[in-house]
Scaffold this motif. Structure first.
Motif, mmCIF file in Angstrom:
data_model
loop_
_atom_site.group_PDB
_atom_site.id
_atom_site.type_symbol
_atom_site.label_atom_id
_atom_site.label_comp_id
_atom_site.label_asym_id
_atom_site.label_seq_id
_atom_site.Cartn_x
_atom_site.Cartn_y
_atom_site.Cartn_z
ATOM 1 N N ILE A 1 -6.629 5.938 -7.986
ATOM 2 C CA ILE A 1 -6.174 4.656 -7.454
ATOM 3 C C ILE A 1 -5.572 3.835 -8.594
ATOM 4 C CG2 ILE A 1 -8.474 3.627 -7.714
ATOM 5 C CD1 ILE A 1 -7.949 2.030 -5.205
ATOM 6 N N LEU B 1 0.833 -1.200 0.000
ATOM 7 C CA LEU B 1 0.000 0.000 0.000
ATOM 8 C C LEU B 1 0.866 1.247 0.000
ATOM 9 C CD1 LEU B 1 -2.761 1.443 0.312
ATOM 10 C CD2 LEU B 1 -2.521 1.119 2.794
ATOM 11 N N ASP C 1 -0.300 5.087 -0.205
ATOM 12 C CA ASP C 1 -1.305 6.144 -0.328
ATOM 13 C C ASP C 1 -0.578 7.473 -0.167
ATOM 14 O OD1 ASP C 1 -3.392 7.974 -0.063
ATOM 15 O OD2 ASP C 1 -4.691 6.538 0.973
ATOM 16 N N SER D 1 -1.621 1.925 -5.196
ATOM 17 C CA SER D 1 -1.086 3.273 -5.020
ATOM 18 C C SER D 1 -2.230 4.258 -5.185
ATOM 19 C CB SER D 1 -0.013 3.584 -6.069
ATOM 20 O OG SER D 1 1.057 2.680 -5.945
ATOM 21 N N VAL D 2 -2.188 5.308 -4.377
ATOM 22 C CA VAL D 2 -3.191 6.364 -4.474
ATOM 23 C C VAL D 2 -2.454 7.686 -4.540
ATOM 24 C CG1 VAL D 2 -5.171 7.474 -3.377
ATOM 25 C CG2 VAL D 2 -4.804 5.014 -3.075
ATOM 26 N N THR D 3 -2.743 8.449 -5.560
ATOM 27 C CA THR D 3 -2.156 9.771 -5.693
ATOM 28 C C THR D 3 -3.149 10.683 -6.406
ATOM 29 O OG1 THR D 3 -0.215 11.036 -6.391
ATOM 30 C CG2 THR D 3 -0.881 9.244 -7.822
ATOM 31 N N ARG E 1 -6.108 11.551 -5.656
ATOM 32 C CA ARG E 1 -7.457 10.943 -5.685
ATOM 33 C C ARG E 1 -7.635 9.991 -6.869
ATOM 34 N NH1 ARG E 1 -9.565 10.065 -1.435
ATOM 35 N NH2 ARG E 1 -11.662 10.091 -2.242
ATOM 36 N N LEU F 1 -8.212 2.268 1.646
ATOM 37 C CA LEU F 1 -8.280 3.720 1.505
ATOM 38 C C LEU F 1 -8.479 4.433 2.841
ATOM 39 C CD1 LEU F 1 -10.357 3.851 -1.777
ATOM 40 C CD2 LEU F 1 -8.004 4.665 -1.485
ATOM 41 N N ASP G 1 -1.490 10.407 -1.087
ATOM 42 C CA ASP G 1 -2.375 11.488 -0.644
ATOM 43 C C ASP G 1 -2.411 11.624 0.876
ATOM 44 O OD1 ASP G 1 -2.965 11.879 -3.312
ATOM 45 O OD2 ASP G 1 -4.997 11.069 -3.203
ATOM 46 N N ARG G 2 -2.347 10.504 1.597
ATOM 47 C CA ARG G 2 -2.431 10.531 3.060
ATOM 48 C C ARG G 2 -1.092 10.244 3.747
ATOM 49 N NH1 ARG G 2 -5.954 7.022 5.815
ATOM 50 N NH2 ARG G 2 -5.266 5.368 4.438
#
Length: 179
Positions: A160, A14, A16, A154-156, A158, A49, A18-19
């Protein structure tokens, strides 16, 4: 674990962005016989998420008094109520009263999900985000799930990005107010 549930194991990388959450997880997810592949995948994505200390899956569809995913603090107090699918207004109202934060992740048409809540009493309903994904994304991801699945998420910005067993998928994370 519910009787007759099928166990799935997800080895997840994971990231993320963004966070600022980065972790390697090995998750065991019990899929109830009446739970669709799309619901299970949405439940898994909601978990990832929302990932933070104290997060857990509930008993799933068979747990009528808990959300699909929940977060508790170190004292055991419920801090986040995370629903999946299309929960009714009474369930959202109850969850929002019990936890400081409530969210919904859906694999269905978000406009239709939100429409069922219109005019209904939901505690802090204007603070509850309804998250959804691009059409077909959840179904495509669910089709790649096996009993044991390696996954990179991966989240960047908003968005995925998933790699499930060597197949890459991506989707925007759409967010709108629940009411």
């Amino acid at each position: 674990m519910a009787a007759g549930a099928t166990m799935h194991t997800f080895d997840v990388q994971l990231a993320d962005v963004d966070r600022g959450v980065y972790d390697e997880l090995s998750l065991r997810v019990a899929r109830h016989p009446s739970e669709t592949d799309a619901f299970m995948m949405t439940r898994l994505l909601a978990y990832l998420l929302e990932y933070e200390e104290g997060i857990a899956f509930s008993e799933g569809i068979s747990a009528t008094d808990e959300p699909a995913v929940l977060v508790r603090d170190l004292t055991g107090a419920l801090t986040a109520w995370i629903e999946v699918g299309a929960p009714d207004a009474a369930r959202l109202h109850s969850g929002s009263m019990q936890a400081a934060r409530t969210a919904v992740y859906t694999h269905r048409d978000p406009a239709k999900v939100a429409a069922q809540w219109a005019g209904k009493r939901i505690h802090r309903g204007d603070e509850i985000p309804l998250h959804s994904f691009d059409p077909g994304f959840i179904e495509a991801a669910a089709a790649l799930v096996e009993r044991r699945t390696s996954m990179t998420m991966s989240v960047t910005e908003r968005r995925i990005y998933l790699d499930l067993g060597g197949t890459s998928l991506e989707s925007a994370i759409h967010t709108q107010p629940a009411v």
